[in-house]
Design an enzyme around this catalytic site. Structure first.
Site, PDB file in Angstrom:
ATOM      1  N   LYS A  28      44.320  27.325  31.017  1.00 47.43           N
ATOM      2  CA  LYS A  28      43.412  27.098  32.135  1.00 47.43           C
ATOM      3  C   LYS A  28      43.908  27.864  33.344  1.00 47.43           C
ATOM      4  CE  LYS A  28      40.926  23.622  34.818  1.00 47.43           C
ATOM      5  NZ  LYS A  28      40.821  22.221  35.263  1.00 47.43           N
TER       6      LYS A  28
ATOM      7  N   ASN B 272      34.378  25.836  34.827  1.00 46.82           N
ATOM      8  CA  ASN B 272      34.819  24.583  35.440  1.00 46.82           C
ATOM      9  C   ASN B 272      34.724  24.698  36.958  1.00 46.82           C
ATOM     10  OD1 ASN B 272      37.976  23.261  36.282  1.00 46.82           O
ATOM     11  ND2 ASN B 272      36.269  21.970  35.689  1.00 46.82           N
ATOM     12  N   GLY B 273      34.375  23.584  37.601  1.00 44.49           N
ATOM     13  CA  GLY B 273      34.367  23.529  39.058  1.00 44.49           C
ATOM     14  C   GLY B 273      33.025  23.156  39.652  1.00 44.49           C
TER      15      GLY B 273
ATOM     16  N   CYS C 123      47.169  24.878  38.717  1.00 42.96           N
ATOM     17  CA  CYS C 123      47.509  23.825  39.676  1.00 42.96           C
ATOM     18  C   CYS C 123      47.816  24.431  41.044  1.00 42.96           C
ATOM     19  CB  CYS C 123      48.706  23.023  39.186  1.00 42.96           C
ATOM     20  SG  CYS C 123      49.222  21.736  40.352  1.00 42.96           S
TER      21      CYS C 123
ATOM     22  N   GLU D  72      45.366  15.290  37.847  1.00 44.02           N
ATOM     23  CA  GLU D  72      46.579  14.544  38.105  1.00 44.02           C
ATOM     24  C   GLU D  72      46.301  13.381  39.065  1.00 44.02           C
ATOM     25  OE1 GLU D  72      51.213  15.231  39.486  1.00 44.02           O
ATOM     26  OE2 GLU D  72      49.646  16.556  40.253  1.00 44.02           O
TER      27      GLU D  72
END
EC number: 1.3.1.-
Length: 317
Positions: free
Chosen positions: A139, A199-200, A98, A9
């Site tokens: 996710k 992811n990350g 999020c 975002e």
């Protein structure tokens, strides 16, 4: 190896998606989340976040884009997913990761990781609401305050009908602080039968190869690492093919893409956002390119669009 481009975002939006997929190397993108708060959104909102819907759900470089929804009410999520599905996205992704306080305070994003049964209800409602051929993925983070419910949350997503799961290997409490706990992903993989994407903190080729080894995932999602090094996906593929050191993008080849980015920013974003977006990208590019440091220092105090356009033109000369 499958490589996905993450949603971020305020950073990795449709403009940067366009430019990064022109550089290439990624198989699929996910849009910034579209927040669902209790109303049925008009088509124009979905098209604002995912203008690729005008082009068959693909970027101009031909890379498919999966549209991401964020919300906690199953009925409202399902109604909006059905309307979105009619616009022809590559698929629909659901955000359970999020960490933003304003989102979590209203029960969305990572807050749902405390309630696996509510996750299952949301995923199931969306899955029933959209055509069977349309992929529905999800996710998640490892958890809210800790990872104690990670497997249960992943199983809830699978039970609801998700066909793929991206795991951002940090909790909500971890925010974006390194490290990412890739070593926690194998337990999640073992708990479900659907594909899992890691992811990350994948900033370099070495990170990507280590993440694959530690997580056991053949699919990776790239976020800030790809923004900081637009050639990262190509470089990962080259290393995976046994030719390390090839495939990356050097500064001279990136300069034209900066110009494309600036043109798109000026076309598609509000005037007050334009200078900041260029500076934001240059700031991240400093991690990989010494030339970006000099460029950033030159442009960081500029606010006038015409002056920045002249600077971009001179950069290409």
């Amino acid at each position: 190896m499958t490589l996905l481009l993450a949603p971020m975002e305020g950073l990795l939006d449709f403009v940067l998606r366009d430019v990064l997929t022109r550089v290439g190397g990624v198989d699929r993108c996910v849009s910034e989340f579209i927040r669902i708060t209790g109303t049925l959104l008009p088509d124009k909102v979905f098209l604002r976040y995912v203008p690729e819907l005008h082009h068959g759900g693909r970027t101009l470089a031909g890379v498919p884009v999966r549209a991401q929804l964020l919300g906690s009410d199953p009925v409202c999520m399902a109604e909006n997913a059905a309307r979105l599905a009619a616009l022809g996205p590559e698929g629909i992704d659901l955000n359970f990761g999020c960490p933003a306080k304003v989102v979590n305070r209203h029960g969305g994003g990572a807050a749902l990781l405390q309630e696996p049964q509510r996750i299952a209800a949301v995923v199931s409602a969306v899955r029933r609401a959209v055509p069977a051929h349309l992929p529905v993925s999800a996710k998640m983070r490892l958890g809210f305050n800790d990872a104690s419910l990670a497997r249960e949350c992943a199983q809830a997503m699978e039970a609801g009908g998700a066909c793929e799961l991206v795991v951002h290997a940090r909790t909500k409490a971890d925010g974006y602080r390194p490290p990412a706990y890739w070593e926690q992903i194998p337990a999640i993989r073992a708990a479900v039968r659907i594909p899992v994407v890691a992811n990350g903190e994948i900033w370099t080729v070495a990170d990507a190869l280590r993440c694959r080894e530690v997580s056991g995932c053949d699919a990776l999602m790239l976020g800030r690492g790809m923004v900081a090094d637009p050639g990262l996906a190509h470089a990962i593929r080259a290393a995976d093919a046994g030719v390390p050191g090839l495939g990356g993008v050097e500064w001279p080849a990136l300069v034209p893409q900066l110009a494309v980015f600036w043109d798109l920013v000026c076309q598609d974003l509000e005037p007050r956002q334009r200078a900041g977006r260029l500076k934001q990208w240059l700031n991240l590019l400093r991690r990989r390119f010494p030339q970006a440091e000099a460029a950033y220092q030159q442009v960081r105090t500029m606010t006038d669009q015409r002056a920045i356009s002249a600077w971009v033109a001179a950069l290409q000369a």
